[in-house]
Design a protein around this motif. Structure first.
Motif, PDB file in Angstrom:
ATOM      1  N   ASP A  16       0.842  -1.185   0.000  1.00 55.48           N
ATOM      2  CA  ASP A  16       0.000   0.000   0.000  1.00 55.48           C
ATOM      3  C   ASP A  16       0.882   1.241   0.000  1.00 55.48           C
ATOM      4  O   ASP A  16       1.373   1.661   1.052  1.00 55.48           O
ATOM      5  N   PRO A  17       1.132   1.850  -1.176  1.00 56.58           N
ATOM      6  CA  PRO A  17       1.965   3.050  -1.203  1.00 56.58           C
ATOM      7  C   PRO A  17       1.369   4.222  -0.429  1.00 56.58           C
ATOM      8  O   PRO A  17       2.086   5.158  -0.080  1.00 56.58           O
ATOM      9  N   ARG A  18       0.069   4.191  -0.162  1.00 51.26           N
ATOM     10  CA  ARG A  18      -0.562   5.288   0.580  1.00 51.26           C
ATOM     11  C   ARG A  18      -0.069   5.341   2.013  1.00 51.26           C
ATOM     12  O   ARG A  18       0.045   6.419   2.615  1.00 51.26           O
ATOM     13  N   THR A  19       0.208   4.177   2.587  1.00 45.39           N
ATOM     14  CA  THR A  19       0.558   4.100   4.005  1.00 45.39           C
ATOM     15  C   THR A  19       1.937   3.491   4.257  1.00 45.39           C
ATOM     16  O   THR A  19       2.352   3.369   5.398  1.00 45.39           O
ATOM     17  N   ARG A  20       2.627   3.093   3.173  1.00 39.56           N
ATOM     18  CA  ARG A  20       3.928   2.425   3.281  1.00 39.56           C
ATOM     19  C   ARG A  20       3.832   1.129   4.101  1.00 39.56           C
ATOM     20  O   ARG A  20       4.725   0.787   4.854  1.00 39.56           O
ATOM     21  N   ARG A  21       2.729   0.416   3.926  1.00 42.13           N
ATOM     22  CA  ARG A  21       2.586  -0.895   4.562  1.00 42.13           C
ATOM     23  C   ARG A  21       2.652  -1.983   3.500  1.00 42.13           C
ATOM     24  O   ARG A  21       2.265  -1.753   2.352  1.00 42.13           O
ATOM     25  N   ARG A  22       3.093  -3.161   3.892  1.00 46.03           N
ATOM     26  CA  ARG A  22       3.176  -4.281   2.959  1.00 46.03           C
ATOM     27  C   ARG A  22       3.088  -5.592   3.719  1.00 46.03           C
ATOM     28  O   ARG A  22       3.503  -5.679   4.876  1.00 46.03           O
ATOM     29  N   MET A  23       2.560  -6.597   3.062  1.00 47.81           N
ATOM     30  CA  MET A  23       2.535  -7.934   3.636  1.00 47.81           C
ATOM     31  C   MET A  23       2.745  -8.963   2.525  1.00 47.81           C
ATOM     32  O   MET A  23       2.393  -8.732   1.367  1.00 47.81           O
ATOM     33  N   ARG A  24       3.338 -10.069   2.896  1.00 47.31           N
ATOM     34  CA  ARG A  24       3.638 -11.131   1.944  1.00 47.31           C
ATOM     35  C   ARG A  24       2.875 -12.391   2.345  1.00 47.31           C
ATOM     36  O   ARG A  24       2.727 -12.703   3.529  1.00 47.31           O
ATOM     37  N   LEU A  25       2.407 -13.100   1.337  1.00 54.86           N
ATOM     38  CA  LEU A  25       1.689 -14.351   1.545  1.00 54.86           C
ATOM     39  C   LEU A  25       2.123 -15.310   0.440  1.00 54.86           C
ATOM     40  O   LEU A  25       1.927 -15.031  -0.744  1.00 54.86           O
ATOM     41  N   ASN A  26       2.711 -16.414   0.844  1.00 53.37           N
ATOM     42  CA  ASN A  26       3.201 -17.417  -0.095  1.00 53.37           C
ATOM     43  C   ASN A  26       2.450 -18.724   0.109  1.00 53.37           C
ATOM     44  O   ASN A  26       2.087 -19.070   1.233  1.00 53.37           O
ATOM     45  N   GLY A  27       2.227 -19.459  -0.966  1.00 55.20           N
ATOM     46  CA  GLY A  27       1.518 -20.725  -0.833  1.00 55.20           C
ATOM     47  C   GLY A  27       1.260 -21.390  -2.163  1.00 55.20           C
ATOM     48  O   GLY A  27       2.008 -21.205  -3.129  1.00 55.20           O
ATOM     49  N   THR A  28       0.167 -22.150  -2.222  1.00 53.95           N
ATOM     50  CA  THR A  28      -0.168 -22.963  -3.392  1.00 53.95           C
ATOM     51  C   THR A  28      -1.510 -22.529  -3.959  1.00 53.95           C
ATOM     52  O   THR A  28      -2.483 -22.350  -3.217  1.00 53.95           O
ATOM     53  N   LEU A  29      -1.571 -22.381  -5.261  1.00 57.46           N
ATOM     54  CA  LEU A  29      -2.722 -21.799  -5.945  1.00 57.46           C
ATOM     55  C   LEU A  29      -3.737 -22.855  -6.388  1.00 57.46           C
ATOM     56  O   LEU A  29      -3.364 -23.960  -6.784  1.00 57.46           O
ATOM     57  N   THR A  30      -5.005 -22.462  -6.317  1.00 59.13           N
ATOM     58  CA  THR A  30      -6.103 -23.202  -6.938  1.00 59.13           C
ATOM     59  C   THR A  30      -6.869 -22.232  -7.826  1.00 59.13           C
ATOM     60  O   THR A  30      -7.294 -21.160  -7.362  1.00 59.13           O
TER      61      THR A  30
END
Length: 299
Positions: free
Chosen positions: A107-121
């Motif tokens: 989120d460039p508006r708030t300089r926040r970020r999160m990462r989520l890794n896994g397996t796709l369906t």
């Protein structure tokens, strides 16, 4: 904390001397999407996804949509109600069940970020997918430029050119960039991360080679750890004001200097430049106060 990191990350952590700090920070990595993370995702109009294509090349791609196009199901599944633009190198991978993906919501508006890794369906009728979370964690706001979203542009010509090297205009775009995203892979799956700095922090060494400094971060060394295990990498350079995208796939290595500084060097193997329909346009940036001045030495 051995389960939080594979041997590639451990090797880099030990070389830099941050294993104890990495163990502390690594406690934040869980397979659980907590309420605060779910709320954050629901408000984002932008998601970067990293994965490998059918030929094994690694890419980073961007999906955009109105807030709400990202959601969660329970505490362990990301839901994406959207698809990549036509011609994107990951379109097939994101429609294939079992694809290992790394995602980053920034989120460039708030300089926040999160990462989520896994397996796709893939969604049964297409046009979206879910990710069963295996690693979920937040990152600090360092090196994130602040921007405001302006509008979604519904029309666009799509892919403009493909190649195996950077032309002169693409090289200029890389030199002017203050942000890019990098997808890497290792024994634990695929990861997507952010790199930022003042324009010029990415060095163009020619049509086939880029380099950038590894600025001090969270001491996890997930990206450098993956590169120690597997050199494949995918880069995404967004042009925020126009919505243009430059995607690069290649192989990278980390050079460690005697003074403790680190530089990642990427050999370019494949390039896709596009102006996709549905792209999100952003304001000009307010640069992060954490960005090192170019030419300075950081450790």
């Amino acid at each position: 904390m051995s389960g939080a990191y594979h041997q590639g990350s451990r090797t880099v952590q030990d070389r830099v001397g941050v294993r104890e700090l990495a163990d502390h920070v690594g406690r934040s990595i869980t397979p659980v999407i907590r309420d605060v993370a779910a709320d954050f995702l629901a408000r984002q109009p932008f998601l970067v996804v990293g994965a490998a294509d059918a030929a094994g090349r690694l890419w980073a791609s961007a999906l955009t949509g109105p807030p709400g196009f990202l959601g969660t199901r329970g505490t362990g599944r990301l839901v994406v109600d959207g698809a990549l633009p036509a011609g994107d190198p990951l379109a097939e991978a994101l429609a294939t069940d079992g694809t290992a993906v790394g995602t980053i919501a920034l989120d460039p508006r708030t300089r926040r970020r999160m990462r989520l890794n896994g397996t796709l369906t893939a969604a049964p009728l297409g046009g979206g997918f879910t990710v069963d979370a295996e690693q979920v964690f937040a990152n600090c706001p360092k090196y994130l430029q602040k921007r405001q979203p302006l509008k979604l542009e519904p029309e666009g010509p799509g892919v403009l050119r493909r190649g195996d090297a950077l032309d002169a205009a693409q090289q200029r775009a890389v030199r002017a960039a203050d942000t890019f995203f990098v997808a890497t892979t290792g024994p634990d799956g695929v990861d997507a991360s952010h790199r930022g700095g003042n324009p010029g922090f990415v060095e163009v060494r020619g049509a086939h080679e880029l380099a950038w400094p590894d600025y001090p971060g969270n001491s996890m060394f997930l990206t450098l750890g993956n590169l120690a295990a597997d050199p494949r990498a995918g880069l995404l350079f967004p042009h925020w004001e126009t919505g243009a995208q430059l995607q690069i796939s290649g192989r990278a290595r980390t050079a460690f200097a005697p003074d403790g500084t680190r530089t990642v060097v990427l050999t370019v193997e494949s390039v896709v430049e596009s102006l996709p329909a549905g792209r999100l346009l952003w304001s000009t940036p307010e640069y992060s106060p954490a960005n090192p001045h170019l030419g300075s030495t950081t450790r």
